[in-house]
Scaffold this active site. Structure first.
Site, PDB file in Angstrom:
ATOM      1  CG  ASP A 138      22.832  -4.651 -27.497  1.00 34.62           C
ATOM      2  OD1 ASP A 138      23.176  -3.514 -27.128  1.00 34.62           O
ATOM      3  OD2 ASP A 138      21.693  -5.105 -27.295  1.00 34.62           O
ATOM      4  CD  GLU A 188      18.577  -2.377 -27.723  1.00 32.33           C
ATOM      5  OE1 GLU A 188      17.387  -2.472 -28.093  1.00 32.33           O
ATOM      6  OE2 GLU A 188      18.925  -2.043 -26.571  1.00 32.33           O
ATOM      7  CG  ASN A 236      14.697   4.481 -29.998  1.00 34.42           C
ATOM      8  OD1 ASN A 236      14.726   4.669 -31.204  1.00 34.42           O
ATOM      9  ND2 ASN A 236      14.601   3.280 -29.470  1.00 34.42           N
ATOM     10  CG  ASP A 279      11.792   2.290 -36.331  1.00 35.16           C
ATOM     11  OD1 ASP A 279      10.604   2.640 -36.475  1.00 35.16           O
ATOM     12  OD2 ASP A 279      12.180   1.639 -35.353  1.00 35.16           O
TER      13      ASP A 279
END
Length: 996
Positions: A859, A902, A867, A876
């Site tokens: 993770d 993620e 973000n 991304d």
């Protein structure tokens, strides 16, 4: 969300109290939140819970919505309709809407996602809102600094009410309440007011004429509660009942009154903390006893029966639980407790990793090396028949404490086999025994004499000692059980049924039946016959550290994952083969334990005191419970809400059906289970109807990401469970429609085919007509035109071949779309559906071949911040980079895929957990060492990895769940690390220093 809890424990607990009698307030579990946990301001002056389960908080810097994990703030910037950050009053209406009273901008209603303001334009004078209430017709009553009382009708119109005469200037600041008869009651400086039949009038209470009404509310039955002239009254029409008279100075500081469902009445004050009235007795909880601050403007009971308290220094939550715990915050010298003993004088002695503590008369005193202890690390305790206290240490032998005498130290020079003493016992003949990692020793005179095994002369690693009714000394070791009979130590043979290596404790019941706590099971020894009770027989977790009889026919077992209670008769039934499994009650943090990790591998980690209370040593203090605690109520499944939906990174309204497309690449759905007791233990299952055929258990992940979904109609469903194992009907659902491109519509391929056929027929017909005309005109060219017709026939065949080719292309495109459902469009890795199939297949192959299989969940740490602080496009790019690192860093046969958001799933066929851990650590370092900062200033990316193998997992779902648990531990341990467990259950350091 980070939050810290303060656990208040019982200093004067009375075992056997009636179940319906509430505990003293300082025995409740108390947790606190402040601005470091997401509150925009430290003063919480209003609390409400809407029908969907959200908890709402009013502060001076905005409205807060809390889902148990994170706080979302609404203010005048992101929600212009509020117009004011000062939130004074909140009311959750029966229709599910939330009414918000502001400091300067009137009243705002939130219904679903729609905000509506009521102010001057609607006839409501602006001013500081002091109170809100609702009647049975759903009409909202408002009192503010510029209007005594106003009512917002269902159609949105506003009606105002006033008093005639001298009382017209009365100020309202003490609340509004609507009783079960529909009368509206107001507290004011001019006394108590009532609105009946739309007429507002003063109400006199005998002996309180004109006295100020400082607080107004209702109890669970709908009766009005009012503090008038310093006395708390309850109104049962037509009479007023005096409940308690307060000190006048105290009464003037009251801010709020709230009654819970049990009938307790809570009073919030301006400077005296929280008051509780029960059965005529008034009790106080203030800052000196754990409350964040002594000003309490808000008190509220939620659906889980927790009491939420708003103060000037943050939010607090009081919760009554089965256990009470003593920790460092209550005066214990250290939280890690190893052993307990109750002395003849009734005092409780507690051995910790940093000092010896005495608890007497509700107070702690501590002894350390400076006061004569051989070491601060205490492992074992024993009081001998002369009243001396023997203290076994971790690294310095034994200290003997006698009243009026200097401490006596006993070490290896006095015959002890080792300075570490894990077990101490005085048998009925007066002999003192000591055990540790280098064997067992017996006290003879002033020295200890080693007692080796009679058959080999070897020493044993001693964990526990116990003398049974027959005088046999049982010795628990790391290699099973030994016995001392007639002064000789011999190994005990339990037969094929006994397989324990580490033996942590013994208990003999009044029937002479011996119970043994082992690393793999609980064992019963009756008449020489051994019966095994393990996880397959219902024991929730092994190893079992201890067995304690509560005197009510029930045994308590302790472990690394909580305490388990079962009736002894039920254990006997399984041991006798009359039942398959035992039904245990499980007690963990939700039951009030500061930690569910109980202590083992040392003597007396649990005991029953003379008053009948049970005490347990844990990794975070000592826990106490009344053995007659009521049966725990099975928790209801928490309601689930859809909080956010992102389509290709853009938000859409989650309260309505989602219709998007064509060409959607990524769909992201965030949801939350609204339970506030232990929100981090909520587990979710999801299903995308139209894509999935069964529920997908995803642990505590609060979001799902779908990439490359084919066009069509879908229904996303999410349900939650908070430990009760009950997936109820309180889940959330979202209807989705992904519109296709023109060429993806069902009519397009047959239409193209029909067009080609018709075009061919039209061409053929035209040619035939033309040839016939040419035949009549040019008879002599028949042979030439015949050849021309043959040429045209060839062209028609070519057209038919082109039609066939077009149909093949359409079929291939359809197959490509199908592949997209198995592949993550962003990273090019297999997606969740593909990974689930690969995991089940690799798990079955590993089981069939007896080969190892390890699974890791990786993770990206703090991905949401990437973000938020950079952009979704940057996020991304990070996902693509991490996917590339993982894909390039594994073996050819390994599987790497994006499991959602993620998270990445890695399958390592043929690798055991240790080899897989080495590979995962290498991957973690590659990610941490990748130079993201050269492109994105200051960006550092790390991953946390949870790892498990299939050796003891009943199925691939259990293997995945075990890896998820390890990921959760890696997160809790600080992130950027690899976490796994060996089969022994011990925690292991990962290669490179990461901690599991």
């Amino acid at each position: 969300m980070s939050r810290w809890g303060l656990l208040l424990v019982a200093l004067a607990w009375l075992p056997g109290a009636a179940a319906q009698t509430p505990r003293p307030l300082d025995q409740y579990t108390l947790e606190r939140w402040d601005t470091s946990d997401g509150l925009p301001h430290s003063t919480v002056q209003a609390i409400a819970q809407t029908a969907d389960g959200y908890l709402w908080l009013g502060t001076w810097e905005g409205l807060v919505r809390y889902n148990g994990r994170e706080m979302r703030v609404f203010d005048r910037v992101n929600t212009p309709t509020l117009g004011d950050n000062g939130i004074r009053v909140l009311h959750a209406a029966r229709d599910g809407s939330l009414w918000i009273g502001t400091a300067r901008n009137g009243v705002v209603q939130l219904a679903g996602s729609e905000w509506r303001r009521f102010g001057r334009e609607q006839g409501l004078p602006l001013g500081q809102t002091e109170a809100l209430a609702e009647d049975a017709q759903g009409r909202i009553y408002v009192a503010n600094s510029n209007v005594l009382l106003a009512r917002i009708e269902r159609d949105g119109t506003v009606r105002r009410f006033a008093l005639a005469g001298d009382a017209a200037a009365a100020g309202v600041g003490a609340g509004i309440a609507v009783d079960r008869d529909g009368t509206v009651w107001l507290g004011s400086s001019a006394g108590l007011l009532a609105l009946r039949n739309d007429v507002l009038e003063q109400v006199g209470i005998p002996g309180e004429a004109g006295a100020q009404a400082t607080a107004v509310g209702t109890d669970a039955s709908g009766a009005v509660l009012a503090v008038v002239g310093g006395t708390l009254y309850r109104h049962d029409a037509p009479a007023w009942t005096r409940l308690v008279t307060l000190d006048r100075a105290l009464a003037r500081t009251l801010e709020t009154v709230h009654a819970n469902r049990r009938g307790e009445i809570f009073l919030g004050t301006q400077s005296s903390g929280l008051l509780r009235l029960w059965n005529g007795a008034l009790e106080r909880l203030d800052a000196s006893r754990g409350l964040p601050n002594d000003r309490v403007p808000a008190v509220f009971e939620d659906r889980e029966h927790s009491i939420w308290v708003g103060t000037n220094a943050g939010l607090a939550r009081l919760r009554e639980t089965a256990f009470a715990s003593y920790t460092e915050r209550k005066g214990l010298s250290d939280d890690y407790v190893r052993s307990l003993v109750e002395r003849a004088d009734g005092s409780l002695w507690i051995g910790t990793s940093r000092g010896l503590n005495r608890l007497a008369d509700g107070r702690f005193t501590a002894l350390f090396r400076e006061q004569g202890l051989a070491s601060d690390g205490v492992l074992s305790l024993m009081e001998d028949r002369d009243g001396a206290l023997w203290v076994g240490s971790y690294d310095a032998g034994i200290t003997v404490l006698r009243d009026g005498a200097a401490p006596q130290r006993i070490g290896p020079a006095d015959g002890l086999p080792a300075p570490q003493v894990r077990a101490l016992l005085q048998t009925r003949d007066g002999t003192v025994w000591a055990g540790g990692p280098r064997g067992l020793a017996r006290r003879e005179g002033e020295r200890f004499v080693p007692v080796p095994l009679a058959d080999s002369g070897a020493q044993v690693f001693v964990l526990s000692l116990y003398e049974d009714a027959a005088g046999t000394l049982w010795v628990g070791t790391v290699q099973g059980v030994a016995q001392v009979i007639g002064g000789t130590l011999r190994r005990w043979d339990g037969g094929a049924a006994f397989a324990a290596q580490d033996v942590f404790g013994f208990h003999e019941d009044e029937r002479g039946v011996l119970w043994i706590a082992g690393d793999d099971a609980l064992y019963r020894v009756r008449n020489g016959i051994v019966a095994r009770l393990d996880e397959a027989r219902g024991v929730p977790h092994v190893p079992v550290f201890g067995v304690l009889d509560d005197g009510f026919g029930r045994f308590w077992l302790t472990s690394n994952r909580g305490a388990f209670r079962a009736r002894r008769a039920a254990l006997d039934a399984v041991a006798d083969g009359l039942a398959d499994t035992v039904a245990f009650e499980v007690f963990r943090e939700s039951a009030g334990l500061a930690s569910s990790q109980f202590s083992g591998a040392a003597m007396t980690p649990q005991l029953r005191r003379r008053d009948g209370s049970l005490w347990f040593a844990t990794a975070k203090g000592v826990a106490m419970i009344d053995p007659n605690v009521p049966e725990p109520v099975q928790p209801d499944p928490p309601p689930v809400v859809i909080e956010q939906v992102l389509v290709d990174g853009l938000p859409v309204d989650p309260t309505r059906d989602v219709r998007v497309g064509p060409g959607v690449r990524k769909l992201e759905i965030h949801y939350a289970g609204l339970s506030y007791v232990l929100p981090t233990q909520i587990r979710y299952r999801v299903m995308m109807e139209g894509l999935d055929r069964a529920w997908d258990l995803i642990g505590n992940t609060g979001s799902m990401v779908y990439t490359g979904l084919p066009p069509g109609d879908y229904r996303f469903r999410a349900e939650a469970d908070n430990g009760g194992g009950n997936w109820g009907a309180t889940g959330a659902s979202l209807q989705l429609n992904l519109r296709p491109h023109v060429w993806e519509r069902s009519w397009f391929p047959p239409s193209v085919a029909a067009f080609v056929v018709l075009a061919g027929l039209w061409i053929a017909r035209a040619r035939i007509v033309r040839l016939r005309a040419r035949t009549l005109e040019l008879e002599h060219e028949v042979a030439l035109r015949t050849r021309s017709l043959q040429d045209q026939a060839t062209r028609l065949e070519q057209a038919d071949a082109e039609k066939t080719d077009l149909l093949n292309k359409l079929r291939k495109q359809s197959e490509a779309f199908a592949r997209q459902a198995q592949e993550d469009a962003l990273t090019g890795l297999p997606n969740r559906r593909s990974l689930d199939y690969a995991l089940s297949r690799r798990f079955a192959d590993a089981c069939a071949a007896g080969a190892p299989l390890s699974v890791a969940i990786a993770d990206i740490d703090h991905f949401k911040k990437i973000n938020d602080n950079y952009s979704h496009e940057t996020g991304d790019q990070v996902l693509r980079a991490v996917a590339s690192i993982l894909r390039e860093g594994v073996r050819t046969d390994d599987v790497v895929g994006r499991y959602g958001g993620e998270e990445f799933l890695l399958l390592f066929p043929g690798l055991g957990v240790n080899e897989a851990a080495t590979l995962c650590e290498r991957l973690r370092r590659r990610v941490a060492g990748f130079d993201f900062a050269s492109r994105y200033s200051g960006l550092e990316v790390t991953v946390s990895i949870g790892l498990a193998d299939h050796a003891t997992r009943p199925g691939h779902e259990g293997l995945l769940s075990a890896a998820d648990v390890m990921l959760y531990e890696a997160k809790n341990a600080g992130r950027n690390r690899v976490c796994w467990r060996r089969d022994t259950g011990t925690t292991t350091d990962a290669p490179g220093g990461a901690v599991s």
